[in-house]
Design an enzyme around this catalytic site. Structure first.
Site, PDB file in Angstrom:
ATOM      1  N   ASN A  81      35.963  36.035  45.933  1.00 20.37           N
ATOM      2  CA  ASN A  81      36.502  37.004  46.087  1.00 20.37           C
ATOM      3  C   ASN A  81      36.327  37.248  47.929  1.00 20.37           C
ATOM      4  O   ASN A  81      35.635  37.773  47.834  1.00 20.37           O
ATOM      5  CB  ASN A  81      35.793  38.975  45.465  1.00 20.37           C
ATOM      6  CG  ASN A  81      36.843  40.012  45.776  1.00 20.37           C
ATOM      7  OD1 ASN A  81      36.934  40.354  47.018  1.00 20.37           O
ATOM      8  ND2 ASN A  81      36.867  40.973  45.278  1.00 20.37           N
ATOM      9  N   HIS A 127      36.819  40.456  51.888  1.00 21.25           N
ATOM     10  CA  HIS A 127      35.771  41.390  53.022  1.00 21.25           C
ATOM     11  C   HIS A 127      36.205  40.477  54.477  1.00 21.25           C
ATOM     12  O   HIS A 127      36.431  41.123  55.548  1.00 21.25           O
ATOM     13  CB  HIS A 127      34.409  41.080  52.516  1.00 21.25           C
ATOM     14  CG  HIS A 127      34.204  42.879  51.890  1.00 21.25           C
ATOM     15  ND1 HIS A 127      34.996  43.638  52.358  1.00 21.25           N
ATOM     16  CD2 HIS A 127      33.771  43.248  50.732  1.00 21.25           C
ATOM     17  CE1 HIS A 127      34.178  44.800  51.421  1.00 21.25           C
ATOM     18  NE2 HIS A 127      33.734  44.172  50.147  1.00 21.25           N
ATOM     19  N   HIS A 166      41.232  41.938  46.051  1.00 19.38           N
ATOM     20  CA  HIS A 166      42.203  43.618  44.755  1.00 19.38           C
ATOM     21  C   HIS A 166      42.885  44.334  46.349  1.00 19.38           C
ATOM     22  O   HIS A 166      42.769  44.100  47.566  1.00 19.38           O
ATOM     23  CB  HIS A 166      40.689  44.457  45.639  1.00 19.38           C
ATOM     24  CG  HIS A 166      40.606  45.357  44.604  1.00 19.38           C
ATOM     25  ND1 HIS A 166      39.788  46.971  44.432  1.00 19.38           N
ATOM     26  CD2 HIS A 166      42.182  46.503  43.880  1.00 19.38           C
ATOM     27  CE1 HIS A 166      40.186  47.638  43.629  1.00 19.38           C
ATOM     28  NE2 HIS A 166      41.874  47.461  43.463  1.00 19.38           N
ATOM     29  N   ARG A 202      44.590  46.783  46.986  1.00 17.82           N
ATOM     30  CA  ARG A 202      44.582  48.490  46.646  1.00 17.82           C
ATOM     31  C   ARG A 202      45.146  49.199  47.253  1.00 17.82           C
ATOM     32  O   ARG A 202      46.319  49.000  47.624  1.00 17.82           O
ATOM     33  CB  ARG A 202      43.604  48.872  47.825  1.00 17.82           C
ATOM     34  CG  ARG A 202      41.829  48.659  47.091  1.00 17.82           C
ATOM     35  CD  ARG A 202      40.388  48.996  48.191  1.00 17.82           C
ATOM     36  NE  ARG A 202      39.751  50.263  47.369  1.00 17.82           N
ATOM     37  CZ  ARG A 202      39.654  50.177  46.499  1.00 17.82           C
ATOM     38  NH1 ARG A 202      38.465  49.672  46.419  1.00 17.82           N
ATOM     39  NH2 ARG A 202      38.957  51.647  46.338  1.00 17.82           N
ATOM     40  N   ARG A 246      43.736  49.087  52.180  1.00 24.71           N
ATOM     41  CA  ARG A 246      43.254  49.091  53.125  1.00 24.71           C
ATOM     42  C   ARG A 246      42.401  47.442  53.984  1.00 24.71           C
ATOM     43  O   ARG A 246      42.032  46.994  54.984  1.00 24.71           O
ATOM     44  CB  ARG A 246      41.063  49.907  53.328  1.00 24.71           C
ATOM     45  CG  ARG A 246      40.186  49.132  52.169  1.00 24.71           C
ATOM     46  CD  ARG A 246      38.963  50.052  51.652  1.00 24.71           C
ATOM     47  NE  ARG A 246      39.579  50.819  51.132  1.00 24.71           N
ATOM     48  CZ  ARG A 246      38.699  51.498  49.795  1.00 24.71           C
ATOM     49  NH1 ARG A 246      37.393  50.475  51.043  1.00 24.71           N
ATOM     50  NH2 ARG A 246      38.825  53.328  50.002  1.00 24.71           N
ATOM     51  N   GLU A 286      43.195  42.193  40.945  1.00 21.94           N
ATOM     52  CA  GLU A 286      42.406  42.957  40.296  1.00 21.94           C
ATOM     53  C   GLU A 286      43.160  44.052  41.574  1.00 21.94           C
ATOM     54  O   GLU A 286      43.970  44.358  42.594  1.00 21.94           O
ATOM     55  CB  GLU A 286      40.852  43.596  41.528  1.00 21.94           C
ATOM     56  CG  GLU A 286      39.975  42.479  40.980  1.00 21.94           C
ATOM     57  CD  GLU A 286      38.293  42.956  42.257  1.00 21.94           C
ATOM     58  OE1 GLU A 286      38.894  43.590  42.569  1.00 21.94           O
ATOM     59  OE2 GLU A 286      37.302  41.817  41.845  1.00 21.94           O
ATOM     60  N   THR A 321      34.717  49.400  44.161  1.00 23.01           N
ATOM     61  CA  THR A 321      34.582  49.730  43.384  1.00 23.01           C
ATOM     62  C   THR A 321      33.340  50.601  42.650  1.00 23.01           C
ATOM     63  O   THR A 321      32.148  49.805  42.537  1.00 23.01           O
ATOM     64  CB  THR A 321      34.845  48.507  42.338  1.00 23.01           C
ATOM     65  OG1 THR A 321      35.705  48.160  42.629  1.00 23.01           O
ATOM     66  CG2 THR A 321      35.063  49.005  40.856  1.00 23.01           C
ATOM     67  N   GLU A 352      34.892  41.697  32.023  1.00 17.49           N
ATOM     68  CA  GLU A 352      34.689  41.490  33.441  1.00 17.49           C
ATOM     69  C   GLU A 352      33.702  42.740  33.488  1.00 17.49           C
ATOM     70  O   GLU A 352      33.765  44.054  33.549  1.00 17.49           O
ATOM     71  CB  GLU A 352      34.965  41.542  34.924  1.00 17.49           C
ATOM     72  CG  GLU A 352      34.110  41.540  35.775  1.00 17.49           C
ATOM     73  CD  GLU A 352      35.397  41.198  37.170  1.00 17.49           C
ATOM     74  OE1 GLU A 352      35.733  40.655  37.135  1.00 17.49           O
ATOM     75  OE2 GLU A 352      33.980  41.462  37.838  1.00 17.49           O
ATOM     76  N   HIS A 378      30.406  42.215  40.757  1.00 17.08           N
ATOM     77  CA  HIS A 378      30.029  43.459  40.944  1.00 17.08           C
ATOM     78  C   HIS A 378      28.337  43.916  41.515  1.00 17.08           C
ATOM     79  O   HIS A 378      27.363  43.550  41.153  1.00 17.08           O
ATOM     80  CB  HIS A 378      30.285  44.136  40.583  1.00 17.08           C
ATOM     81  CG  HIS A 378      30.836  45.365  41.240  1.00 17.08           C
ATOM     82  ND1 HIS A 378      30.043  46.473  42.661  1.00 17.08           N
ATOM     83  CD2 HIS A 378      31.885  46.031  41.863  1.00 17.08           C
ATOM     84  CE1 HIS A 378      30.361  46.669  43.025  1.00 17.08           C
ATOM     85  NE2 HIS A 378      30.958  46.600  43.629  1.00 17.08           N
TER      86      HIS A 378
HETATM   87  N1  PXP Z   1      34.556  42.160  40.810  1.00 15.01           N
HETATM   88  C1  PXP Z   1      35.547  43.614  40.235  1.00 15.01           C
HETATM   89  C2  PXP Z   1      35.913  43.821  39.671  1.00 15.01           C
HETATM   90  C3  PXP Z   1      35.748  44.037  42.293  1.00 15.01           C
HETATM   91  O1  PXP Z   1      36.201  45.292  42.310  1.00 15.01           O
HETATM   92  C4  PXP Z   1      35.137  43.634  43.501  1.00 15.01           C
HETATM   93  C5  PXP Z   1      34.366  44.501  43.971  1.00 15.01           C
HETATM   94  O2  PXP Z   1      35.333  44.323  44.549  1.00 15.01           O
HETATM   95  C6  PXP Z   1      33.539  42.403  42.563  1.00 15.01           C
HETATM   96  C7  PXP Z   1      33.853  41.957  41.473  1.00 15.01           C
HETATM   97  C8  PXP Z   1      32.702  42.071  44.233  1.00 15.01           C
HETATM   98  O3  PXP Z   1      31.663  42.514  44.300  1.00 15.01           O
HETATM   99  P1  PXP Z   1      31.173  41.473  44.900  1.00 15.01           P
HETATM  100  O4  PXP Z   1      31.605  42.201  46.504  1.00 15.01           O
HETATM  101  O5  PXP Z   1      29.905  42.808  45.723  1.00 15.01           O
HETATM  102  O6  PXP Z   1      30.576  40.648  44.788  1.00 15.01           O
END
Ligand code: PXP
Length: 246
Positions: free
Chosen positions: A7, A10, A43, A45, A49, A70, A101, A151, A191
């Site tokens: 992901n 960030h 994601h 949003r 952001r 996402e 999330t 997931e 997550h």
């Molecule tokens: N899965 C989902 C559905 C999420 O919303 C996120 C965060 O965007 C992640 C996985 C990844 O989480 P993390 O950034 O804590 O690894």
């Protein structure tokens, strides 16, 4: 051994901290793929952001592995997904003020709405995954509404404060993965996973893919994206430790 989905939200968060054009999540996605990532996750949003519409469009053109978008189950996002056609859409609950999330989608309570969105996305040729807590009834309803995958939300496992609590949360994830697998759903998890807590989750045989963002991007700032991704892949592909080795 599960696949790794990276992901890159960030990377865009860092860009937006100064409203510049760098670092570019598109470059980060390419580096993650070169290092072995088998899926790129973003994601989009409602408040944009971090990831922007432009990012999603360019990623659709450039990602060679698999693109997982996402999204909240809103008509705006369904429209965008239907146009962009990611390989997978993961439906997540979205609250405006949250840092990230906060919990799984309540498929039981929102059954009709989720079923309709799943139908529309699948009609557009997109695989649909639902981000849900490791609660067996949620998983059964996810299957009933036609999801292709779930997931499992690993946040409570990652945030547990004691070894006993961690073990209890891990058991819930294991039971959820088994239930989903037995129903024929593809099983993913994510997550809060990082380099220290990922191994027991990666060792669950039913889990086919992990979605990891924050810890990989955080490490990438210090060691580079390719090394950060390679180190995570090495961890999740390591044979599981026996109970006594943990
Ligand atoms: N899965 C989902 C559905 C999420 O919303 C996120 C965060 O965007 C992640 C996985 C990844 O989480 P993390 O950034 O804590 O690894």
């Amino acid at each position: 051994m599960p696949r790794l989905g990276v992901n890159i939200d960030h990377v865009a968060t860092l860009r937006e901290a100064r409203r510049t054009t760098y670092p570019d999540p598109i470059t980060a996605a390419a580096l993650a793929e070169l290092a072995g990532a088998q899926c790129i996750v973003v994601h989009l949003r409602e408040d944009r952001r971090h990831i922007k519409d432009r990012d999603l469009r360019l990623l659709r053109e450039t990602v060679k592995s698999s693109l997982n978008m996402e999204m909240a189950a809103t008509s705006e996002m369904v429209k965008i997904a239907s146009q962009i056609r990611p390989d997978v859409s993961t439906l997540v609950p979205e609250r405006r003020q949250e840092l990230t999330t906060e919990g799984g989608l309540d498929v039981i309570r929102n059954r009709e709405k989720v079923a309709e969105v799943v139908r529309t996305l699948k009609g557009a040729g997109i695989k649909v995954s639902l981000f849900i807590d490791p609660v067996l009834e949620q998983i059964r309803v996810a299957h009933e509404v036609g999801a292709d995958a779930i997931e499992i939300h690993t946040g409570p496992y990652c945030e547990a404060n004691t070894p006993q609590e961690t073990e209890e949360e891990l058991k819930k994830v294991i039971a959820a993965a088994k239930e989903a697998y037995n129903l024929g759903l593809e099983v993913k998890a994510g997550h809060g996973l990082n380099y220290f807590n990922v191994s027991p989750i990666a060792a669950i045989p039913e889990i086919e893919e992990l979605s990891i963002g924050h810890s990989i991007v955080a490490r990438a700032v210090l060691v580079g994206m390719e090394r950060a991704v390679r180190e995570m892949i090495a961890l999740i592909q390591r044979p599981p430790l026996s109970q006594s080795q943990r």
